[in-house]
Write a protein that holds these residues in place. Structure first.
Motif: not given
Length: 284
Positions: A189-190, A207-211, A232-241
């Motif tokens: 989370k970030l 990947g996939e994030l909830m933003v 507000q960010i939460e990772a649903i899977a390993d991700s690169i942004l």
């Protein structure tokens, strides 16, 4: 939370045998001022005796390029005398300014033996007062770029320019451009705060994030309104942004091929200057 105006899917635009996706510019999204253009090459694996990257000598004026080498390696050479080979995890920042000729190709070892490749290149505009600044280039390897750990190690960020959560980036920039590559492990989370007057650049590499309560998946770019500071960010899977933000220049943008200026007259002048050798000569 800042409102997500639209989520744009990157268009598939292969270049020869190079897998390439581009979310901007498209018919739907011309730019996110001052962020102009993004190409996402790969991921793919090149076999032995390959041709490597197809970006031989070509000119630029009026903008900057930032190249993220996620996998593989890239050799840079330009008419101002800069040369380097940057490897996985490294970043190149080139200010084209008044103009130069450069090439971005694969080193001989990569062409001979092959390997994995994933590279992104982002173009950033220069304001009118800096269009004709002298060209410069800097390439940094992964261990020369600050990396910070957040959320008990579930989030990490490579701080390229500007400031990210109190850490200064590796590159000093002509304008206030904040850029980072952010890596998420699942459930990481970030919460970020971005000045409302800054435009956000938010591209999902993997990947996939909830933003802000919306799903953002790989190969998509998020376009935000300027109505709040919080992301507000939460990772649903390993991700690169790839995450960036900057104040808009709010100037006319005229681009033709490799040149980005404020008027068509300036574009014509750029082509004349290139053809007459004012951007330097190329010696292979």
């Amino acid at each position: 939370m800042r409102t997500i105006q639209k989520i744009h899917k990157a268009e598939y635009r292969p270049i020869d045998d190079l897998i390439t996706y581009s979310p901007m510019p498209t018919k739907e999204l011309q730019m996110i001022d001052p962020f102009l253009f993004l190409n996402h090459h790969g991921p793919q694996t090149f076999g032995p005796n390959n041709n490597g990257l197809p970006f031989g000598p070509h000119p630029h004026r009026g903008m900057e390029t930032v190249t993220f080498i996620l996998q593989g390696e890239i050799a840079h050479k330009d008419s101002s005398g800069h040369q380097s080979v940057i490897y996985s995890g490294g970043v190149q920042w080139m200010t084209a300014g008044s103009g130069l000729i450069h090439a971005e190709i694969s080193p001989e070892d990569f062409k001979k033996f092959g390997g994995d490749l994933e590279i992104l290149q982002l173009w950033i505009n220069l304001p009118e007062k800096l269009k004709m600044t002298p060209p410069k280039y800097k390439g940094l390897q992964e261990d020369q770029i600050p990396k910070i750990s957040l959320d008990e190690g579930k989030v990490s960020a490579q701080v390229i320019s500007g400031n990210f959560e109190g850490t200064e980036g590796a590159f000093e920039t002509l304008t206030e451009i904040h850029l980072s590559t952010v890596y998420f492990k699942e459930t990481g989370k970030l919460l970020l705060q971005v000045p409302k007057e800054h435009n956000i650049f938010f591209y999902m590499v993997k990947g996939e994030l909830m933003v802000n309560e919306k799903s953002a998946k790989a190969l998509h770019l998020l376009e935000f309104d300027n109505d709040d500071e919080n992301v507000q960010i939460e990772a649903i899977a390993d991700s690169i942004l790839i995450f960036g933000h900057a104040a808009a220049f709010n100037e006319p943008v005229v681009s033709r091929g490799p040149f980005v200026m404020n008027s068509m007259d300036e574009i014509n002048e750029a082509y004349d200057d290139f053809q007459s050798g004012k951007m330097g000569s190329w010696n292979l």
